[in-house]
Design an enzyme around this catalytic site. Structure first.
Site, PDB file in Angstrom:
ATOM      1  N   GLU A  40       0.849  -1.188   0.000  1.00 56.02           N
ATOM      2  CA  GLU A  40       0.000   0.000   0.000  1.00 56.02           C
ATOM      3  C   GLU A  40       0.890   1.246   0.000  1.00 56.02           C
ATOM      4  O   GLU A  40       1.880   1.319   0.722  1.00 56.02           O
ATOM      5  CB  GLU A  40      -0.872  -0.044   1.254  1.00 56.02           C
ATOM      6  CG  GLU A  40      -1.843   1.107   1.413  1.00 56.02           C
ATOM      7  CD  GLU A  40      -2.618   1.019   2.725  1.00 56.02           C
ATOM      8  OE1 GLU A  40      -3.770   1.488   2.759  1.00 56.02           O
ATOM      9  OE2 GLU A  40      -2.076   0.482   3.725  1.00 56.02           O
ATOM     10  N   LYS A 111     -10.429   0.704  -1.800  1.00 52.02           N
ATOM     11  CA  LYS A 111     -10.454   0.157  -0.440  1.00 52.02           C
ATOM     12  C   LYS A 111     -11.803   0.411   0.236  1.00 52.02           C
ATOM     13  O   LYS A 111     -12.259   1.556   0.340  1.00 52.02           O
ATOM     14  CB  LYS A 111      -9.325   0.787   0.371  1.00 52.02           C
ATOM     15  CG  LYS A 111      -9.141   0.210   1.766  1.00 52.02           C
ATOM     16  CD  LYS A 111      -7.941   0.881   2.430  1.00 52.02           C
ATOM     17  CE  LYS A 111      -7.702   0.365   3.834  1.00 52.02           C
ATOM     18  NZ  LYS A 111      -6.555   1.062   4.475  1.00 52.02           N
ATOM     19  N   CYS A 152      -4.905  -3.572   3.074  1.00 54.11           N
ATOM     20  CA  CYS A 152      -4.563  -3.303   4.473  1.00 54.11           C
ATOM     21  C   CYS A 152      -5.696  -3.594   5.470  1.00 54.11           C
ATOM     22  O   CYS A 152      -5.931  -4.746   5.813  1.00 54.11           O
ATOM     23  CB  CYS A 152      -4.059  -1.868   4.607  1.00 54.11           C
ATOM     24  SG  CYS A 152      -3.044  -1.616   6.096  1.00 54.11           S
TER      25      CYS A 152
END
Length: 279
Positions: A40, A111, A152
């Site tokens: 990321e 995300k 993440c």
């Protein structure tokens, strides 16, 4: 299939970050990797004001760099994530893409789960900077392998990975996992997502102290569908290279058919029934 995770330490110097990442990606390709994953924010990482100023469109410098490199090396590349400023809507997104060996963007994932935390050493409010994505994404690699995408903080939400695993063989999670949660949580979460979904789990994180108030924990790793750690990075920038055995995955899914055993069920009542409380 041979895969590689390129563990890096990024800061606010995009040119230097891309140069460092490029060296690792080329080394991975030289070692036979067909799929390479970066962490990321591998291209630029800093506090909110730095990230906001670095926002770019989908076809901006990060994707342009990734497309050229993937085409040059003939590999599938998941270049971590970057701050996307869409041309057709307001707001910013933490966006990951999959670029194929022809240099074309095959998939875009925004995300879904944003990291808001007050843990010392990891104080973050991603919702102050980003909009939530709302679409799970499975993409197809050059050899036909199906890849489920995440970023993440998504790793803490098993329902996303279950939705991906119904279609995907491999799950990928680029991250900049904070040092304070890496040792206790990161390996456990990666292994859990691999075990419960009987899928290969590729977790690629940043590592080390950055040029602002953040330290990333590294420990990039590949887990197999049984939950075994096949390969793990050290606590410095570098490569993890590993072969995925899909015969092993078929054996696990065939002998322990957890995905086939899924059943629909009603959610728990908002308030437990009286007879259940005292049971």
């Amino acid at each position: 299939m041979r895969v590689a995770l390129a563990q890096v330490n990024a800061d606010g110097d995009r040119e230097a970050n891309l140069a460092n990442a490029g060296r690792l990606v080329r080394e991975a390709a030289d070692r036979g990797a067909a799929l390479v994953v970066l962490p990321e924010f591998f291209g630029l990482y800093g506090p909110a004001e730095v990230m906001r100023a670095a926002a770019e469109p989908l076809d901006g410098p990060t994707t342009e760099w990734a497309s050229g490199l993937a085409a040059e090396l003939g590999i599938d590349l998941v270049p971590g994530s970057f701050v996307e400023r869409p041309a057709d809507r307001p707001g910013l997104f933490n966006t990951s893409v999959h670029v194929g060996p022809d240099g074309r963007v095959r998939a875009r994932y925004r995300k879904i789960h944003l990291f808001d935390a007050t843990i010392p050493g990891a104080e973050t409010r991603e919702t102050d900077l980003f909009e939530h994505g709302d679409q799970a994404v499975v993409t197809v690699l050059a050899d036909g392998t199906r890849l489920g995408m995440s970023v993440c903080f998504d790793i803490r939400f098993p329902e996303l990975y279950r939705a991906l695993a119904v279609q995907a063989d491999v799950l990928v999670c680029p991250a900049a996992f904070p040092m304070i949660t890496t040792r206790d949580h990161w390996p456990v979460l990666l292994r859990a997502r691999a075990i419960e979904n009987q899928a290969f789990m590729l977790g690629c994180s940043q590592v080390g102290a950055h040029d602002w108030d953040r330290v990333s924990g590294g420990r990039s790793m590949v887990c197999d569908p049984w939950g075994l750690i096949l390969a793990q990075a050290s606590d410095t920038p570098g490569l993890v290279v590993c072969d995925l055995d899909f015969d092993r995955q078929r054996w696990v899914r065939g002998r322990l058919p957890a995905l086939e055993g899924r059943r629909a069920f009603a959610p728990p009542a908002e308030r437990p029934r009286e007879e259940n409380v005292n049971a």
